[in-house]
Design a protein around this motif. Structure first.
Motif, PDB file in Angstrom:
ATOM      1  N   ARG A  17      16.497  34.544 -37.852  1.00 21.41           N
ATOM      2  CA  ARG A  17      16.087  33.751 -39.010  1.00 21.41           C
ATOM      3  C   ARG A  17      17.210  32.867 -39.516  1.00 21.41           C
ATOM      4  NH1 ARG A  17      12.511  37.937 -42.772  1.00 21.41           N
ATOM      5  NH2 ARG A  17      10.794  38.243 -41.260  1.00 21.41           N
ATOM      6  N   THR A  18      18.440  33.337 -39.400  1.00 20.21           N
ATOM      7  CA  THR A  18      19.586  32.555 -39.847  1.00 20.21           C
ATOM      8  C   THR A  18      20.304  31.998 -38.623  1.00 20.21           C
ATOM      9  OG1 THR A  18      19.857  33.995 -41.774  1.00 20.21           O
ATOM     10  CG2 THR A  18      21.710  32.558 -41.196  1.00 20.21           C
ATOM     11  N   ARG A  36      25.394  27.676 -37.536  1.00 21.97           N
ATOM     12  CA  ARG A  36      25.610  26.287 -37.954  1.00 21.97           C
ATOM     13  C   ARG A  36      26.725  25.670 -37.124  1.00 21.97           C
ATOM     14  NH1 ARG A  36      25.158  26.842 -44.578  1.00 21.97           N
ATOM     15  NH2 ARG A  36      22.988  27.594 -44.614  1.00 21.97           N
ATOM     16  N   ASP A  88      24.070  41.629 -32.268  1.00 24.55           N
ATOM     17  CA  ASP A  88      22.723  41.517 -32.826  1.00 24.55           C
ATOM     18  C   ASP A  88      21.773  42.272 -31.909  1.00 24.55           C
ATOM     19  OD1 ASP A  88      23.513  39.888 -34.941  1.00 24.55           O
ATOM     20  OD2 ASP A  88      23.171  38.046 -33.818  1.00 24.55           O
TER      21      ASP A  88
END
Length: 355
Positions: A236-237, A240, A292
């Motif tokens: 979801r994130t 960047r 993750d």
């Protein structure tokens, strides 16, 4: 070979303590580490640039600085060593990537010769085939059950391949024939960056599917063995960052200069299927490395920081619930053998990984 049990708080000579790290494990992270064993500390590796775990639990490690493949047993004993610099059978110019085929053979990609060497499970030279075109960057090598080879990386060989990140080859005599290409490339503003950045890490799962961790944006693509996409995992994130943040290319009248930037941004590392068909992907940032964990549906279920010395994911031994990593000890390359236990609904799984 040293083992560090979590309850004993050992490992002072390492400069880090796996016991301390995992005594602080977030209870929501459903993968418990029972012990960490350091393997190969006496092998004087120049580097561990690649490594894979075979179906028999043996671990095969590629040291490109010493032009050598070393085989370890599931418990970490050295079985054999093969390789040296040269152009003869079993010799390499720049061995760069490695995989274990489903039939037990070991395949080694030689970047310097643009060739793939096959070794038997005992390390005997079997043969060598040449690629039909060269790569500017190679992220991984995967051997399929039917004998085909997959290479993930960046090439500008021709219009059929330049837009894709995964390339499939088939052995034709002493040559490899290009069969197909698939999979996206990272989103780079300047495509020349990809020659230094690469495409992404591709690995084979226990069921024969393929996992492809794109090297930005953060996406894990699941394909069947024929290259048809089954699913895409997207946290979801998102991260960047773009590849251009890490590779700096300057063009002047005198020529082109390439340098490495050091942004305080995260990049992606390795990907692996572990217990219960969960998928672990690693993120590497200035503060350290994070794992993750995705469930079988592709949902991100947990994240946790790991010791910086633990390095890249190499493979998972399903029969023994052992996760192998390329790490460091006192800044020297070593293997790390982690005994892991899946945790389901807050309890440790007694039945081992589901199949």
């Amino acid at each position: 070979m040293r083992t560090f049990w979590l309850s004993l708080l050992l490992a002072p000579s390492l400069g880090w303590s796996p016991a301390v790290v995992f005594s602080q494990t977030n209870a929501s992270f459903p993968l418990s580490i029972n012990s960490v064993t350091v393997v190969g500390e006496n092998e004087e590796f120049g580097s561990i640039i690649a490594g894979k775990v075979g179906a028999n639990g043996n671990v095969y490690v590629l040291d490109h600085m010493n032009f050598r493949v070393t085989a370890f047993s599931p418990d970490g004993r050295v079985l054999w060593k093969v390789g040296r610099a040269g152009r003869g059978p079993g010799e390499f110019q720049l061995p760069y990537r490695l995989d274990v085929a489903p039939n037990g053979n070991i395949v080694v990609f030689d970047f310097g010769a643009s060739e793939v060497t096959t070794l038997s499970p005992s390390g005997t030279f079997v043969g060598r085939v040449r690629l039909p075109f060269s790569f500017r960057q190679v992220d991984n090598l995967v051997a399929l059950a039917n004998g085909d080879l997959l290479i993930s990386g960046f090439t500008t060989a021709n219009d059929r391949v330049t837009q894709f990140g995964i390339h499939r080859f088939r052995v034709r005599g002493e040559q490899l024939e290009h069969i197909a290409s698939f999979g996206p490339l990272p989103n780079a503003r300047d495509r020349e960056v990809l020659a230094h950045w690469g495409a992404g890490n591709v690995v084979r799962t226990s069921a024969g599917d393929l996992l492809y961790l794109l090297r930005l944006p953060y996406e894990v693509h699941r394909y069947d063995s024929g290259g048809r996409e089954r699913a895409v995992y997207r946290p979801r994130t998102p991260l960047r960052a773009v590849p251009d943040d890490f590779v700096r290319i300057e063009r002047t009248a005198r020529g082109t200069a390439v340098s490495s930037a050091q942004p305080r941004l995260e990049r992606l590392g390795s990907v692996l299927e572990v217990a219960n068909r969960w998928v672990v992907a690693s993120r590497i940032g200035p503060a350290g490395t994070t794992w993750d964990l995705f469930d079988v549906s592709g949902r991100l279920v947990a994240s946790r920081a790991i010791p910086r010395e633990w390095g890249a994911l190499l493979g998972y031994d399903r029969a023994r619930n052992v996760l192998w990593l390329a790490g460091t000890q006192d800044d020297a390359p070593v293997l790390l053998r982690l005994v892991v236990v899946p945790v389901v609904d807050g309890r440790r799984s007694r039945g081992g990984p589901s199949r």
